[in-house]
Design a protein around this motif. Structure first.
Motif, PDB file in Angstrom:
ATOM      1  N   UNK A  45       0.842  -1.188   0.000  1.00 26.52           N
ATOM      2  CA  UNK A  45       0.000   0.000   0.000  1.00 26.52           C
ATOM      3  C   UNK A  45       0.882   1.244   0.000  1.00 26.52           C
ATOM      4  N   UNK A  46       0.287   2.366  -0.320  1.00 27.66           N
ATOM      5  CA  UNK A  46       1.012   3.623  -0.263  1.00 27.66           C
ATOM      6  C   UNK A  46       1.524   3.892   1.141  1.00 27.66           C
ATOM      7  N   UNK A  47       0.771   3.470   2.132  1.00 22.29           N
ATOM      8  CA  UNK A  47       1.179   3.639   3.528  1.00 22.29           C
ATOM      9  C   UNK A  47       2.457   2.835   3.818  1.00 22.29           C
ATOM     10  N   UNK A  48       2.586   1.663   3.227  1.00 17.30           N
ATOM     11  CA  UNK A  48       3.771   0.823   3.432  1.00 17.30           C
ATOM     12  C   UNK A  48       5.039   1.522   2.965  1.00 17.30           C
ATOM     13  N   UNK A  49       4.973   2.161   1.795  1.00 16.34           N
ATOM     14  CA  UNK A  49       6.179   2.748   1.205  1.00 16.34           C
ATOM     15  C   UNK A  49       6.295   4.252   1.411  1.00 16.34           C
ATOM     16  N   UNK A  50       5.286   4.857   2.025  1.00 12.31           N
ATOM     17  CA  UNK A  50       5.379   6.267   2.371  1.00 12.31           C
ATOM     18  C   UNK A  50       4.929   7.237   1.300  1.00 12.31           C
ATOM     19  N   UNK A  51       4.483   6.782   0.153  1.00  8.81           N
ATOM     20  CA  UNK A  51       3.946   7.629  -0.907  1.00  8.81           C
ATOM     21  C   UNK A  51       2.811   6.871  -1.599  1.00  8.81           C
ATOM     22  N   UNK A  52       1.969   7.627  -2.280  1.00  5.27           N
ATOM     23  CA  UNK A  52       0.856   7.021  -3.002  1.00  5.27           C
ATOM     24  C   UNK A  52       1.374   6.176  -4.168  1.00  5.27           C
ATOM     25  N   UNK A  53       0.726   5.041  -4.404  1.00  2.00           N
ATOM     26  CA  UNK A  53       1.090   4.181  -5.531  1.00  2.00           C
ATOM     27  C   UNK A  53       0.703   4.849  -6.842  1.00  2.00           C
ATOM     28  N   UNK A  54       1.366   4.434  -7.923  1.00  2.00           N
ATOM     29  CA  UNK A  54       1.007   4.919  -9.250  1.00  2.00           C
ATOM     30  C   UNK A  54      -0.386   4.452  -9.623  1.00  2.00           C
ATOM     31  N   UNK A  55      -1.045   5.216 -10.494  1.00  2.00           N
ATOM     32  CA  UNK A  55      -2.403   4.866 -10.904  1.00  2.00           C
ATOM     33  C   UNK A  55      -2.457   3.562 -11.676  1.00  2.00           C
ATOM     34  N   UNK A  56      -1.401   3.269 -12.439  1.00  2.00           N
ATOM     35  CA  UNK A  56      -1.402   2.052 -13.264  1.00  2.00           C
ATOM     36  C   UNK A  56      -0.354   1.050 -12.815  1.00  2.00           C
ATOM     37  N   UNK A  57       0.767   1.526 -12.316  1.00  2.00           N
ATOM     38  CA  UNK A  57       1.843   0.637 -11.846  1.00  2.00           C
ATOM     39  C   UNK A  57       2.830   1.468 -11.029  1.00  2.00           C
ATOM     40  N   UNK A  58       3.623   0.771 -10.233  1.00  2.00           N
ATOM     41  CA  UNK A  58       4.644   1.433  -9.425  1.00  2.00           C
ATOM     42  C   UNK A  58       5.946   0.658  -9.545  1.00  2.00           C
ATOM     43  N   UNK A  59       7.038   1.391  -9.792  1.00  2.00           N
ATOM     44  CA  UNK A  59       8.374   0.809  -9.841  1.00  2.00           C
ATOM     45  C   UNK A  59       9.044   1.133  -8.510  1.00  2.00           C
ATOM     46  N   UNK A  60       9.248   0.130  -7.676  1.00  2.00           N
ATOM     47  CA  UNK A  60       9.850   0.330  -6.360  1.00  2.00           C
ATOM     48  C   UNK A  60      11.304  -0.121  -6.432  1.00  2.00           C
ATOM     49  N   UNK A  61      12.204   0.792  -6.090  1.00  2.00           N
ATOM     50  CA  UNK A  61      13.642   0.514  -6.137  1.00  2.00           C
ATOM     51  C   UNK A  61      14.214   0.584  -4.729  1.00  2.00           C
ATOM     52  N   UNK A  62      14.877  -0.483  -4.302  1.00  2.00           N
ATOM     53  CA  UNK A  62      15.599  -0.491  -3.033  1.00  2.00           C
ATOM     54  C   UNK A  62      17.052  -0.156  -3.331  1.00  2.00           C
ATOM     55  N   UNK A  63      17.568   0.883  -2.670  1.00  2.00           N
ATOM     56  CA  UNK A  63      18.920   1.376  -2.923  1.00  2.00           C
ATOM     57  C   UNK A  63      19.653   1.610  -1.613  1.00  2.00           C
ATOM     58  N   UNK A  64      20.958   1.804  -1.724  1.00  4.55           N
ATOM     59  CA  UNK A  64      21.781   2.241  -0.609  1.00  4.55           C
ATOM     60  C   UNK A  64      22.622   3.428  -1.067  1.00  4.55           C
ATOM     61  N   UNK A  65      23.154   4.174  -0.124  1.00  2.00           N
ATOM     62  CA  UNK A  65      23.822   5.443  -0.421  1.00  2.00           C
ATOM     63  C   UNK A  65      25.017   5.305  -1.359  1.00  2.00           C
ATOM     64  N   UNK A  66      25.829   4.287  -1.201  1.00  2.90           N
ATOM     65  CA  UNK A  66      27.072   4.190  -1.966  1.00  2.90           C
ATOM     66  C   UNK A  66      27.014   3.168  -3.089  1.00  2.90           C
ATOM     67  N   UNK A  67      25.825   2.829  -3.525  1.00  4.49           N
ATOM     68  CA  UNK A  67      25.622   1.816  -4.566  1.00  4.49           C
ATOM     69  C   UNK A  67      25.658   2.482  -5.941  1.00  4.49           C
ATOM     70  N   UNK A  68      26.711   2.233  -6.705  1.00  7.50           N
ATOM     71  CA  UNK A  68      26.836   2.829  -8.046  1.00  7.50           C
ATOM     72  C   UNK A  68      25.751   2.339  -9.012  1.00  7.50           C
ATOM     73  N   UNK A  69      25.451   1.031  -9.072  1.00  6.33           N
ATOM     74  CA  UNK A  69      24.378   0.591  -9.978  1.00  6.33           C
ATOM     75  C   UNK A  69      23.010   1.173  -9.599  1.00  6.33           C
ATOM     76  N   UNK A  70      22.844   1.574  -8.327  1.00  8.89           N
ATOM     77  CA  UNK A  70      21.569   2.168  -7.903  1.00  8.89           C
ATOM     78  C   UNK A  70      21.326   3.491  -8.619  1.00  8.89           C
ATOM     79  N   UNK A  71      22.372   4.260  -8.841  1.00 11.50           N
ATOM     80  CA  UNK A  71      22.232   5.549  -9.530  1.00 11.50           C
ATOM     81  C   UNK A  71      21.785   5.339 -10.975  1.00 11.50           C
ATOM     82  N   UNK A  85       2.317   6.665 -18.973  1.00  9.35           N
ATOM     83  CA  UNK A  85       1.379   7.410 -18.130  1.00  9.35           C
ATOM     84  C   UNK A  85       0.862   6.562 -16.967  1.00  9.35           C
ATOM     85  N   UNK A  86       0.750   7.191 -15.790  1.00 15.95           N
ATOM     86  CA  UNK A  86       0.201   6.514 -14.621  1.00 15.95           C
ATOM     87  C   UNK A  86       1.174   5.630 -13.882  1.00 15.95           C
ATOM     88  N   UNK A  87       2.466   5.689 -14.248  1.00 10.89           N
ATOM     89  CA  UNK A  87       3.479   4.866 -13.579  1.00 10.89           C
ATOM     90  C   UNK A  87       4.313   5.760 -12.683  1.00 10.89           C
TER      91      UNK A  87
END
Length: 158
Positions: A45-71, A85-87
């Motif tokens: 839910x949006x509550x789980x991740x702290x922001x509202x989900x996309x209307x059609x889909x959501x791309x959730x990325x888990x990153x860390x501060x010093x992760x080069x591939x994360x950028x 649209x809506x993602x």
């Protein structure tokens, strides 16, 4: 022997790196999904991740501060969210959200979860995914809304 084993493990990891794979639907109680895995979790839910989900889909990325591939992954996902649209793209700091890291069995960063409009995880990738693969994977998550313009590109960091 140790060298050969290391080479084989390295080749397998390289082959799997960044590949989006299908996530099995959540099992109903008593059907045996492993607790603690993404297959055994309820919808996000949006509550789980702290922001509202996309209307059609959501791309959730888990990153860390010093992760080069994360950028690089952030750039890819932002571009894709801008194209479809809506993602929405949401980046989550894995170090500050250990509850979600455990819930989705995140073993490395970047890890990308693709959620449908209901918040169900339909695909996931560990490592940097290719842009073309992310676009193709959205097809499994995005429902076609004919005649409705939901042009909302959103990107958030949590």
């Amino acid at each position: 022997m140790t060298l050969a084993t290391g080479v084989v493990i390295g080749l397998v990891m390289k082959r799997r790196d960044g590949r989006l794979r299908v996530v099995r639907p959540r099992a109903l109680p008593g059907q045996g999904a492993e607790p603690g895995t993404s297959e055994g979790t309820s919808a996000v839910t949006g509550e789980d991740i702290g922001v509202e989900l996309g209307e059609r889909a959501t791309l959730v990325q888990f990153s860390t501060a010093f992760c080069q591939p994360c950028r690089a992954t952030r750039r890819i996902l932002d571009e894709v969210a801008g194209m479809v649209p809506g993602v929405r793209h949401v980046e989550i700091d894995a170090e500050s959200r250990l509850d979600l890291v455990r819930r989705f069995d995140i073993m490395r960063t970047p890890t990308v979860l693709i959620l449908d409009d209901s918040g169900n995880v339909v695909k996931r990738a560990s490592g940097q995914p290719r842009k073309a693969d992310v676009i193709a994977a959205l097809g499994a998550a995005v429902t076609i809304d004919q005649g409705v313009d939901k042009s909302s590109h959103q990107s958030d960091a949590v």
